[in-house]
Design a protein around this motif. Sequence first.
Motif, mmCIF file in Angstrom:
data_model
loop_
_atom_site.group_PDB
_atom_site.id
_atom_site.type_symbol
_atom_site.label_atom_id
_atom_site.label_comp_id
_atom_site.label_asym_id
_atom_site.label_seq_id
_atom_site.Cartn_x
_atom_site.Cartn_y
_atom_site.Cartn_z
ATOM 1 N N GLN A 6 8.732 62.662 42.439
ATOM 2 C CA GLN A 6 8.202 61.314 42.632
ATOM 3 C C GLN A 6 7.360 60.902 41.426
ATOM 4 O OE1 GLN A 6 8.256 58.798 45.222
ATOM 5 N NE2 GLN A 6 7.219 57.750 43.534
ATOM 6 N N PRO A 7 7.725 59.815 40.739
ATOM 7 C CA PRO A 7 6.903 59.374 39.610
ATOM 8 C C PRO A 7 5.551 58.825 40.082
ATOM 9 C CG PRO A 7 9.098 58.376 39.553
ATOM 10 C CD PRO A 7 8.929 58.992 40.901
ATOM 11 N N VAL A 8 4.539 58.996 39.259
ATOM 12 C CA VAL A 8 3.211 58.436 39.488
ATOM 13 C C VAL A 8 2.741 57.816 38.180
ATOM 14 C CG1 VAL A 8 0.809 58.902 40.113
ATOM 15 C CG2 VAL A 8 2.654 60.178 41.231
ATOM 16 N N VAL A 9 2.279 56.576 38.248
ATOM 17 C CA VAL A 9 1.742 55.895 37.065
ATOM 18 C C VAL A 9 0.255 55.654 37.287
ATOM 19 C CG1 VAL A 9 1.781 53.802 35.659
ATOM 20 C CG2 VAL A 9 3.935 54.788 36.492
ATOM 21 N N PHE A 10 -0.572 56.204 36.410
ATOM 22 C CA PHE A 10 -2.019 56.011 36.465
ATOM 23 C C PHE A 10 -2.410 54.863 35.535
ATOM 24 C CE2 PHE A 10 -1.635 60.480 37.750
ATOM 25 C CZ PHE A 10 -2.461 60.515 38.862
ATOM 26 N N VAL A 11 -3.236 53.958 36.044
ATOM 27 C CA VAL A 11 -3.664 52.783 35.282
ATOM 28 C C VAL A 11 -5.192 52.791 35.199
ATOM 29 C CG1 VAL A 11 -3.516 50.284 35.061
ATOM 30 C CG2 VAL A 11 -1.686 51.536 36.257
ATOM 31 N N HIS A 12 -5.702 52.969 34.017
ATOM 32 C CA HIS A 12 -7.170 53.009 33.882
ATOM 33 C C HIS A 12 -7.735 51.598 33.811
ATOM 34 C CE1 HIS A 12 -7.573 51.859 29.611
ATOM 35 N NE2 HIS A 12 -6.449 52.515 29.411
ATOM 36 N N TRP A 21 -7.617 60.173 32.534
ATOM 37 C CA TRP A 21 -6.816 60.579 33.695
ATOM 38 C C TRP A 21 -6.259 62.001 33.559
ATOM 39 C CZ3 TRP A 21 -7.157 58.168 38.068
ATOM 40 C CH2 TRP A 21 -7.216 56.769 38.162
ATOM 41 N N THR A 22 -6.500 62.683 32.463
ATOM 42 C CA THR A 22 -5.857 63.971 32.201
ATOM 43 C C THR A 22 -5.996 64.972 33.350
ATOM 44 O OG1 THR A 22 -6.060 63.700 29.810
ATOM 45 C CG2 THR A 22 -5.769 65.943 30.634
ATOM 46 N N PRO A 23 -7.191 65.177 33.931
ATOM 47 C CA PRO A 23 -7.266 66.122 35.054
ATOM 48 C C PRO A 23 -6.403 65.705 36.242
ATOM 49 C CG PRO A 23 -9.454 65.672 34.169
ATOM 50 C CD PRO A 23 -8.526 64.672 33.543
ATOM 51 N N TRP A 24 -6.311 64.399 36.505
ATOM 52 C CA TRP A 24 -5.463 63.901 37.584
ATOM 53 C C TRP A 24 -3.990 64.149 37.269
ATOM 54 C CZ3 TRP A 24 -6.844 60.489 41.887
ATOM 55 C CH2 TRP A 24 -8.229 60.276 42.016
ATOM 56 N N VAL A 25 -3.602 63.875 36.043
ATOM 57 C CA VAL A 25 -2.206 64.086 35.645
ATOM 58 C C VAL A 25 -1.823 65.551 35.843
ATOM 59 C CG1 VAL A 25 -0.634 64.110 33.662
ATOM 60 C CG2 VAL A 25 -2.127 62.138 34.046
ATOM 61 N N GLU A 26 -2.702 66.444 35.424
ATOM 62 C CA GLU A 26 -2.418 67.874 35.567
ATOM 63 C C GLU A 26 -2.334 68.277 37.036
ATOM 64 O OE1 GLU A 26 -5.602 69.565 33.325
ATOM 65 O OE2 GLU A 26 -4.617 69.205 31.378
ATOM 66 N N LEU A 27 -3.258 67.767 37.861
ATOM 67 C CA LEU A 27 -3.260 68.104 39.285
ATOM 68 C C LEU A 27 -2.000 67.580 39.972
ATOM 69 C CD1 LEU A 27 -4.749 69.194 41.804
ATOM 70 C CD2 LEU A 27 -5.768 66.914 42.056
ATOM 71 N N GLY A 32 3.692 68.676 42.256
ATOM 72 C CA GLY A 32 5.110 68.372 42.352
ATOM 73 C C GLY A 32 5.511 66.958 41.988
ATOM 74 N N TYR A 33 4.562 66.163 41.497
ATOM 75 C CA TYR A 33 4.863 64.796 41.092
ATOM 76 C C TYR A 33 5.227 64.755 39.598
ATOM 77 C CZ TYR A 33 2.769 63.343 45.528
ATOM 78 O OH TYR A 33 2.492 63.175 46.863
ATOM 79 N N ALA A 34 5.677 63.587 39.157
ATOM 80 C CA ALA A 34 5.970 63.365 37.737
ATOM 81 C C ALA A 34 5.015 62.286 37.228
ATOM 82 C CB ALA A 34 7.420 62.934 37.551
ATOM 83 N N PRO A 35 3.801 62.666 36.853
ATOM 84 C CA PRO A 35 2.772 61.668 36.510
ATOM 85 C C PRO A 35 2.779 61.271 35.042
ATOM 86 C CG PRO A 35 1.795 63.838 36.570
ATOM 87 C CD PRO A 35 3.264 64.029 36.880
ATOM 88 N N THR A 36 2.313 60.051 34.783
ATOM 89 C CA THR A 36 2.105 59.574 33.435
ATOM 90 C C THR A 36 0.902 58.635 33.443
ATOM 91 O OG1 THR A 36 3.124 58.443 31.539
ATOM 92 C CG2 THR A 36 3.666 57.593 33.713
ATOM 93 N N ALA A 37 0.189 58.583 32.335
ATOM 94 C CA ALA A 37 -1.011 57.730 32.238
ATOM 95 C C ALA A 37 -0.941 56.928 30.952
ATOM 96 C CB ALA A 37 -2.277 58.577 32.291
ATOM 97 N N PRO A 38 -0.154 55.859 30.926
ATOM 98 C CA PRO A 38 -0.038 55.042 29.719
ATOM 99 C C PRO A 38 -1.335 54.268 29.462
ATOM 100 C CG PRO A 38 1.702 54.545 31.340
ATOM 101 C CD PRO A 38 0.643 55.328 32.036
ATOM 102 N N GLY A 39 -1.602 53.988 28.224
ATOM 103 C CA GLY A 39 -2.741 53.142 27.905
ATOM 104 C C GLY A 39 -2.403 51.684 28.122
ATOM 105 N N THR A 245 -13.765 58.766 39.467
ATOM 106 C CA THR A 245 -12.493 59.340 39.010
ATOM 107 C C THR A 245 -12.668 60.331 37.869
ATOM 108 O OG1 THR A 245 -12.127 57.513 37.466
ATOM 109 C CG2 THR A 245 -11.161 57.295 39.666
ATOM 110 N N ILE A 246 -13.857 60.372 37.254
ATOM 111 C CA ILE A 246 -14.046 61.211 36.062
ATOM 112 C C ILE A 246 -15.220 62.166 36.166
ATOM 113 C CG2 ILE A 246 -12.946 59.584 34.466
ATOM 114 C CD1 ILE A 246 -15.796 58.654 33.665
ATOM 115 N N ASP A 247 -16.073 62.017 37.181
ATOM 116 C CA ASP A 247 -17.264 62.862 37.240
ATOM 117 C C ASP A 247 -16.964 64.187 37.943
ATOM 118 O OD1 ASP A 247 -17.433 62.396 40.053
ATOM 119 O OD2 ASP A 247 -18.683 60.623 39.737
ATOM 120 N N HIS A 248 -18.007 64.966 38.205
ATOM 121 C CA HIS A 248 -17.817 66.307 38.759
ATOM 122 C C HIS A 248 -17.142 66.300 40.130
ATOM 123 C CE1 HIS A 248 -21.550 64.956 40.716
ATOM 124 N NE2 HIS A 248 -21.219 65.775 41.692
ATOM 125 N N GLY A 249 -17.159 65.158 40.829
ATOM 126 C CA GLY A 249 -16.544 65.078 42.152
ATOM 127 C C GLY A 249 -15.155 64.473 42.164
#
Length: 266
Positions: A6-12, A21-27, A32-39, A245-249
């Motif tokens: 399943q593709p996932v597109v992250f939009v900052h 979004w790198t930690p999210w992309v890796e997770l 099992g997803y196919a993530p990408t985070a375009p600028g 989305t980016i802090d320790h939590g």
Amino acid sequence: MTESRQPVVFVHGLFLHATSWTPWVELFAEAGYAPTAPGWPNEPATVAEAREAPELVANTTIEDATDHFRKVIDSLDAPPVIIGHSFGGLITEKLLGEGYGAAGVAIDPAQIKGVLPLPLAQLRSGLPALGNPANLHRSVALTAKEFRFGFGNALPEAESDELFGKWSVPSPARPIFQAAAANFVLHSEAKVDTANSARGPLLLISGAEDHTAPAVVTRSTLRQYRDSTAVTQLREFEGRGHSLTIDHGWREVADAVLSWLKDQGL
């Protein structure tokens, strides 16, 4: 034959780089997803490059960014899950309302047309852009102090400063002006088709301590979807600000999204 993922597109959103979004992309890849985070359009590939050339993104509008992500989605083999933060959340809502994507998650989404509450904290968080009308066609960079108020107010100062140094970049001010004036503009680019009942499911997420996209604004956003029979849900995280989305939590929020997607059969 290997089953396609399943593709996932992250939009900052504004003032963060796509690589945040790198930690999210890796997770999500591990899940099992196919993530990408375009600028966003014309966004340089790294934080350092974005800071050196702020003029590249100046004057980018909500529609410019939305159309950019339409093209990203059109290039995929299957409708993606769209996950956006802040103005990326607004773009997620626009795209989902237009029928793009299998589902959407809008985290601390920017204010869409029709949402009326304007808390003082939200107004103050927008002042780095809105405080000078000449910023309309410029890109704007936050100071560490401004970042702490708008993003890191629920964090220790040291963590807020660390996140600022790691991810903060200059961003176009024009979307902020567009969202601020949305309710006074007939064909505002901040308008979302909230009545679409044929769209995919939508999860709205808010941080209870968010200054930039206060929880009251996200709850008002949910009410804008009252004429749609499509799945629309809200999840609020206590004690969290715009940095969730980016802090320790971040992992708590990401795991909640993964759980919700599983409930939607995605």
